[in-house]
Design a protein around this motif. Structure first.
Motif, PDB file in Angstrom:
ATOM      1  N   ILE A 160       5.249   4.225  -7.789  1.00  0.00           N
ATOM      2  CA  ILE A 160       5.779   5.419  -7.132  1.00  0.00           C
ATOM      3  C   ILE A 160       5.445   5.324  -5.652  1.00  0.00           C
ATOM      4  N   GLU A 161       6.445   5.528  -4.820  1.00  0.00           N
ATOM      5  CA  GLU A 161       6.211   5.508  -3.379  1.00  0.00           C
ATOM      6  C   GLU A 161       5.446   6.771  -2.994  1.00  0.00           C
ATOM      7  N   THR A 162       4.272   6.585  -2.415  1.00  0.00           N
ATOM      8  CA  THR A 162       3.367   7.703  -2.160  1.00  0.00           C
ATOM      9  C   THR A 162       3.986   8.747  -1.239  1.00  0.00           C
ATOM     10  N   ALA A 163       4.635   8.341  -0.190  1.00  0.00           N
ATOM     11  CA  ALA A 163       5.148   9.284   0.805  1.00  0.00           C
ATOM     12  C   ALA A 163       6.358  10.063   0.333  1.00  0.00           C
ATOM     13  N   THR A 164       7.139   9.506  -0.610  1.00  0.00           N
ATOM     14  CA  THR A 164       8.403  10.140  -0.984  1.00  0.00           C
ATOM     15  C   THR A 164       8.479  10.586  -2.443  1.00  0.00           C
ATOM     16  N   GLY A 165       7.649  10.015  -3.310  1.00  0.00           N
ATOM     17  CA  GLY A 165       7.747  10.289  -4.738  1.00  0.00           C
ATOM     18  C   GLY A 165       8.840   9.499  -5.430  1.00  0.00           C
ATOM     19  N   CYS A 166       9.506   8.587  -4.724  1.00  0.00           N
ATOM     20  CA  CYS A 166      10.535   7.759  -5.349  1.00  0.00           C
ATOM     21  C   CYS A 166       9.896   6.879  -6.422  1.00  0.00           C
ATOM     22  N   ASP A 167      10.527   6.824  -7.577  1.00  0.00           N
ATOM     23  CA  ASP A 167       9.973   6.157  -8.753  1.00  0.00           C
ATOM     24  C   ASP A 167      10.770   4.890  -9.048  1.00  0.00           C
ATOM     25  N   ILE A 168      10.064   3.747  -9.117  1.00  0.00           N
ATOM     26  CA  ILE A 168      10.714   2.457  -9.347  1.00  0.00           C
ATOM     27  C   ILE A 168      10.132   1.831 -10.608  1.00  0.00           C
ATOM     28  N   TRP A 169      10.988   1.556 -11.574  1.00  0.00           N
ATOM     29  CA  TRP A 169      10.585   0.942 -12.847  1.00  0.00           C
ATOM     30  C   TRP A 169      11.429  -0.302 -13.049  1.00  0.00           C
ATOM     31  N   ALA A 170      10.796  -1.431 -13.332  1.00  0.00           N
ATOM     32  CA  ALA A 170      11.526  -2.686 -13.525  1.00  0.00           C
ATOM     33  C   ALA A 170      10.985  -3.397 -14.755  1.00  0.00           C
ATOM     34  N   GLY A 215      16.870  13.560  -2.737  1.00  0.00           N
ATOM     35  CA  GLY A 215      17.753  13.559  -1.576  1.00  0.00           C
ATOM     36  C   GLY A 215      17.003  13.701  -0.272  1.00  0.00           C
ATOM     37  N   ALA A 216      15.927  14.491  -0.258  1.00  0.00           N
ATOM     38  CA  ALA A 216      15.146  14.688   0.966  1.00  0.00           C
ATOM     39  C   ALA A 216      14.479  13.398   1.418  1.00  0.00           C
ATOM     40  N   ALA A 217      14.249  12.472   0.474  1.00  0.00           N
ATOM     41  CA  ALA A 217      13.620  11.188   0.800  1.00  0.00           C
ATOM     42  C   ALA A 217      14.640  10.107   1.153  1.00  0.00           C
ATOM     43  N   GLY A 218      15.913  10.456   1.072  1.00  0.00           N
ATOM     44  CA  GLY A 218      16.940   9.475   1.405  1.00  0.00           C
ATOM     45  C   GLY A 218      17.843   9.106   0.251  1.00  0.00           C
ATOM     46  N   GLY A 219      17.497   9.558  -0.974  1.00  0.00           N
ATOM     47  CA  GLY A 219      18.378   9.355  -2.116  1.00  0.00           C
ATOM     48  C   GLY A 219      18.768   7.904  -2.344  1.00  0.00           C
ATOM     49  N   ASP A 269       0.812  -1.225   0.000  1.00  0.00           N
ATOM     50  CA  ASP A 269       0.000   0.000   0.000  1.00  0.00           C
ATOM     51  C   ASP A 269       0.844   1.272   0.000  1.00  0.00           C
ATOM     52  N   ALA A 270       2.120   1.163   0.316  1.00  0.00           N
ATOM     53  CA  ALA A 270       2.982   2.341   0.328  1.00  0.00           C
ATOM     54  C   ALA A 270       3.357   2.791  -1.083  1.00  0.00           C
ATOM     55  N   PHE A 271       3.032   1.973  -2.099  1.00  0.00           N
ATOM     56  CA  PHE A 271       3.405   2.279  -3.480  1.00  0.00           C
ATOM     57  C   PHE A 271       2.160   2.325  -4.362  1.00  0.00           C
ATOM     58  N   ALA A 272       2.105   3.335  -5.244  1.00  0.00           N
ATOM     59  CA  ALA A 272       1.002   3.479  -6.195  1.00  0.00           C
ATOM     60  C   ALA A 272       1.418   2.880  -7.530  1.00  0.00           C
ATOM     61  N   VAL A 273       0.670   1.880  -8.001  1.00  0.00           N
ATOM     62  CA  VAL A 273       0.968   1.240  -9.273  1.00  0.00           C
ATOM     63  C   VAL A 273       0.590   2.175 -10.416  1.00  0.00           C
ATOM     64  N   GLN A 274       1.487   2.369 -11.382  1.00  0.00           N
ATOM     65  CA  GLN A 274       1.275   3.294 -12.484  1.00  0.00           C
ATOM     66  C   GLN A 274       0.604   2.600 -13.679  1.00  0.00           C
ATOM     67  N   GLY A 275       0.082   3.413 -14.596  1.00  0.00           N
ATOM     68  CA  GLY A 275      -0.710   2.900 -15.700  1.00  0.00           C
ATOM     69  C   GLY A 275       0.031   1.983 -16.645  1.00  0.00           C
ATOM     70  N   ASP A 276       1.343   2.168 -16.787  1.00  0.00           N
ATOM     71  CA  ASP A 276       2.109   1.325 -17.710  1.00  0.00           C
ATOM     72  C   ASP A 276       2.611   0.040 -17.061  1.00  0.00           C
TER      73      ASP A 276
END
Length: 229
Positions: free
Chosen positions: A111-121, A206-210, A92-99
């Motif tokens: 995308i991690e909701t709290a930080t905006g960190c973007d993970i693509w695999a 960086g504010a989210a931990g980089g 639940d901490a991550f929002a699944v994107q359309g693609d």
């Protein structure tokens, strides 16, 4: 740039990413399951003991004889499929994107909701005809980062063990803004048993931990499992 790292040591490269990967799609294998126990039967008296010859134990057929550690060049049975085993698409901490179409398709994007960190695999056809797993993995890193293999010297990292108990070695590089700590990291691993490659691109402010936060996300949510023919 951090002076030391405890999980995923990476090397600095120029920024930028090319996210176009082509070729046949290799769908992720399901995690193997054990067969159901046999139905109970009526008990009978044990037969008289007989002399038997000592024999070597045989491997469990259901295990597929997978090693505990899959390094670059570790020989797997031809046709063994490697696929993501990840909890990130149901966290639940991550929002699944359309693609994002995993596990039906090859792409994970959250995308991690709290930080905006973007993970693509991604998992699919390899980006190089080179049959050397290390060199082919480097080719994918170059494609992801928009660089060449002459620009950097990647480090090797180990993903956390999967539910099969298998640890897999990956290559990785990253960029980091020294002023803000914003980071972008790339991870790749080629498997010659299936001529496929699994890769990750992750960005985090960086504010989210980089880069340290990217390390934590990959260590917690990404593993590799195998389907043995």
């Amino acid at each position: 740039m951090p002076s030391s790292r405890f999980r995923l040591p990476l090397f600095v490269v120029a920024a930028g990413a090319a996210l176009t990967l082509s070729g046949c799609i290799v769908l992720p294998p399901a995690v193997p399951t054990l067969p159901p126990p046999p139905a109970p039967t009526e008990s009978q008296a044990a037969p008289e003991p007989t002399e038997t010859e000592d024999v070597e134990p045989t491997p469990d057929a259901g295990s597929g004889d997978l090693p505990e550690y899959v390094d670059f060049g570790t020989e797997l049975e031809p046709g063994t499929l490697a696929g993501w085993e990840t909890s990130i698409i149901v966290d639940d901490a991550f929002a699944v994107q359309g693609d994002s179409d995993f596990p039906v398709g090859p792409t994970i994007h959250v995308i991690e909701t709290a930080t905006g960190c973007d993970i693509w695999a991604y998992q699919g056809a390899q980006d190089s005809a080179d049959t050397d797993e290390y060199a082919s993995s480097e080719a994918t890193l170059a494609a992801l980062s928009g660089t060449t293999t002459d620009d950097w010297d990647p480090d090797t990292l180990d993903l956390s063990p999967s539910t099969q108990g298998v640890t897999v070695a990956f290559l990785s590089i990253y960029t980091e803004d020294e002023a803000t700590g914003d980071a972008e990291a790339y991870f790749a691993r080629n498997f010659q048993s299936s001529q496929s490659t699994s890769s990750i691109r992750a960005t985090c402010g960086g504010a989210a931990g980089g880069i340290d936060h990217i390390d934590d996300i990959i260590a917690e949510h990404f593993q590799i499992n195998f389907l043995v023919p």
